[in-house]
Design an enzyme around this catalytic site. Structure first.
Site, PDB file in Angstrom:
ATOM      1  N   TYR A  27       0.814  -1.228   0.000  1.00 54.07           N
ATOM      2  CA  TYR A  27       0.000   0.000   0.000  1.00 54.07           C
ATOM      3  C   TYR A  27       0.843   1.272   0.000  1.00 54.07           C
ATOM      4  O   TYR A  27       0.371   2.316   0.438  1.00 54.07           O
ATOM      5  CB  TYR A  27      -0.937   0.001   1.214  1.00 54.07           C
ATOM      6  CG  TYR A  27      -2.185  -0.838   1.008  1.00 54.07           C
ATOM      7  CD1 TYR A  27      -2.971  -0.715  -0.141  1.00 54.07           C
ATOM      8  CD2 TYR A  27      -2.603  -1.731   1.990  1.00 54.07           C
ATOM      9  CE1 TYR A  27      -4.116  -1.476  -0.322  1.00 54.07           C
ATOM     10  CE2 TYR A  27      -3.754  -2.508   1.811  1.00 54.07           C
ATOM     11  CZ  TYR A  27      -4.507  -2.364   0.660  1.00 54.07           C
ATOM     12  OH  TYR A  27      -5.645  -3.112   0.482  1.00 54.07           O
ATOM     13  N   ARG A  85     -11.706  -5.818 -11.504  1.00 51.07           N
ATOM     14  CA  ARG A  85     -12.240  -4.762 -10.634  1.00 51.07           C
ATOM     15  C   ARG A  85     -13.769  -4.738 -10.673  1.00 51.07           C
ATOM     16  O   ARG A  85     -14.423  -4.480  -9.667  1.00 51.07           O
ATOM     17  CB  ARG A  85     -11.652  -3.402 -11.010  1.00 51.07           C
ATOM     18  CG  ARG A  85     -10.187  -3.283 -10.588  1.00 51.07           C
ATOM     19  CD  ARG A  85      -9.624  -1.884 -10.807  1.00 51.07           C
ATOM     20  NE  ARG A  85     -10.156  -0.888  -9.889  1.00 51.07           N
ATOM     21  CZ  ARG A  85      -9.654  -0.640  -8.682  1.00 51.07           C
ATOM     22  NH1 ARG A  85      -8.638  -1.315  -8.219  1.00 51.07           N
ATOM     23  NH2 ARG A  85     -10.194   0.304  -7.916  1.00 51.07           N
ATOM     24  N   ASN A 129     -13.304  -5.031   2.642  1.00 49.10           N
ATOM     25  CA  ASN A 129     -13.974  -5.278   1.358  1.00 49.10           C
ATOM     26  C   ASN A 129     -13.491  -6.546   0.647  1.00 49.10           C
ATOM     27  O   ASN A 129     -13.594  -6.669  -0.567  1.00 49.10           O
ATOM     28  CB  ASN A 129     -13.891  -4.036   0.465  1.00 49.10           C
ATOM     29  CG  ASN A 129     -12.465  -3.565   0.251  1.00 49.10           C
ATOM     30  OD1 ASN A 129     -11.518  -4.272   0.607  1.00 49.10           O
ATOM     31  ND2 ASN A 129     -12.313  -2.394  -0.326  1.00 49.10           N
ATOM     32  N   HIS A 152      -8.561  -7.391  -2.785  1.00 50.33           N
ATOM     33  CA  HIS A 152      -7.781  -6.322  -3.412  1.00 50.33           C
ATOM     34  C   HIS A 152      -7.657  -6.658  -4.893  1.00 50.33           C
ATOM     35  O   HIS A 152      -7.476  -7.832  -5.241  1.00 50.33           O
ATOM     36  CB  HIS A 152      -6.375  -6.235  -2.815  1.00 50.33           C
ATOM     37  CG  HIS A 152      -5.446  -5.407  -3.653  1.00 50.33           C
ATOM     38  ND1 HIS A 152      -5.433  -4.031  -3.576  1.00 50.33           N
ATOM     39  CD2 HIS A 152      -4.556  -5.743  -4.628  1.00 50.33           C
ATOM     40  CE1 HIS A 152      -4.551  -3.561  -4.457  1.00 50.33           C
ATOM     41  NE2 HIS A 152      -4.005  -4.583  -5.109  1.00 50.33           N
TER      42      HIS A 152
HETATM   43  P1  TYD Z   1      -7.851   2.038  -2.606  1.00 51.96           P
HETATM   44  O1  TYD Z   1      -6.558   1.565  -3.220  1.00 51.96           O
HETATM   45  O2  TYD Z   1      -8.198   3.490  -2.719  1.00 51.96           O
HETATM   46  O3  TYD Z   1      -9.096   1.214  -3.183  1.00 51.96           O
HETATM   47  P2  TYD Z   1      -9.164  -0.158  -4.013  1.00 51.96           P
HETATM   48  O4  TYD Z   1      -8.786  -1.264  -3.049  1.00 51.96           O
HETATM   49  O5  TYD Z   1     -10.611  -0.252  -4.453  1.00 51.96           O
HETATM   50  O6  TYD Z   1      -8.219  -0.036  -5.176  1.00 51.96           O
HETATM   51  O7  TYD Z   1      -7.831   1.684  -1.036  1.00 51.96           O
HETATM   52  C1  TYD Z   1      -7.171   0.549  -0.553  1.00 51.96           C
HETATM   53  C2  TYD Z   1      -7.997  -0.058   0.558  1.00 51.96           C
HETATM   54  O8  TYD Z   1      -8.085   0.856   1.651  1.00 51.96           O
HETATM   55  C3  TYD Z   1      -9.437  -0.350   0.169  1.00 51.96           C
HETATM   56  O9  TYD Z   1      -9.589  -1.574  -0.487  1.00 51.96           O
HETATM   57  C4  TYD Z   1     -10.140  -0.301   1.498  1.00 51.96           C
HETATM   58  C5  TYD Z   1      -9.347   0.705   2.302  1.00 51.96           C
HETATM   59  N1  TYD Z   1      -9.997   2.038   2.369  1.00 51.96           N
HETATM   60  C6  TYD Z   1     -10.601   2.421   3.540  1.00 51.96           C
HETATM   61  O10 TYD Z   1     -10.636   1.653   4.524  1.00 51.96           O
HETATM   62  N2  TYD Z   1     -11.198   3.665   3.620  1.00 51.96           N
HETATM   63  C7  TYD Z   1     -11.213   4.509   2.560  1.00 51.96           C
HETATM   64  O11 TYD Z   1     -11.771   5.632   2.681  1.00 51.96           O
HETATM   65  C8  TYD Z   1     -10.584   4.099   1.333  1.00 51.96           C
HETATM   66  C9  TYD Z   1     -10.591   5.012   0.122  1.00 51.96           C
HETATM   67  C10 TYD Z   1      -9.990   2.857   1.276  1.00 51.96           C
END
Ligand code: TYD
Length: 162
Positions: free
Chosen positions: A50, A91, A122, A125
């Site tokens: 990350y 995605r 969620n 990834h």
């Molecule tokens: P991100 O890379 O912005 O989203 P994605 O996984 O859809 O590419 O964010 C990484 C992870 O961080 C996301 O899966 C869940 C967490 N997250 C939060 O907990 N709060 C938030 O406001 C955001 C934007 C992400």
């Protein structure tokens, strides 16, 4: 355009018994599974994964989440899928980042939740773009662990895609 996407079943997905349902959703004729393994997630690996989000207010929480501190699960399942528009497809199957906003039929819409601390648990990834996918695949896998690794990586690089 053929490309590779990294998909991770995060600790909440492992904890809730969602390996089968998630793999099932990615088992489509458009996506070829070219790499898969269980991986132990250290804090350092989660932070490297990350790194683009290191300035976000939720950075510490997502490091704790991916490294299993929130769920008491220290391993994740990591896959590489290859195919035409693999990132977009993967995605779409995952759904929107925020589980409340995700399509209820997507993985995140069906199985995700927001914790009382506000973290989006969620379930999966998925790489956000081709450049990120290449970086993530190198971070999580050795070339020998991904079938046709150099072919996939070189192909998208040679075409000058970011
Ligand atoms: P991100 O890379 O912005 O989203 P994605 O996984 O859809 O590419 O964010 C990484 C992870 O961080 C996301 O899966 C869940 C967490 N997250 C939060 O907990 N709060 C938030 O406001 C955001 C934007 C992400």
């Amino acid at each position: 355009m053929n490309e590779s996407a990294l998909v991770i079943i995060k600790p909440d997905g492992i904890q809730r018994g969602l390996i089968g349902p998630v793999l099932d959703r990615y088992d489509t004729p458009f996506l070829r599974l070219v790499g898969i393994k269980m991986a132990k997630v250290t804090r350092a690996l989660a932070a490297a994964h990350y790194e683009q989000l290191r300035n976000k207010p939720f950075f510490e929480e997502i490091i704790n989440y991916l490294s299993g501190k929130l769920n008491g699960i220290g391993s994740v399942l990591v896959m590489v899928y290859y195919g035409d528009q693999a990132i977009k497809r993967c995605r779409a199957i995952a759904g929107a980042t925020n589980p409340e906003e995700a399509n209820p039929r997507s993985i995140r819409g069906a199985f995700g939740r927001i914790t009382t601390k506000g973290v989006y648990e969620n379930v999966v990834h998925v790489s956000s773009n081709a450049k990120e996918a290449r970086r993530e695949i190198r971070l999580w896998f050795t070339p020998a662990e991904v079938r046709g690794f150099s072919q996939h990586i070189q192909q998208s690089k040679a075409k000058g895609r970011s």
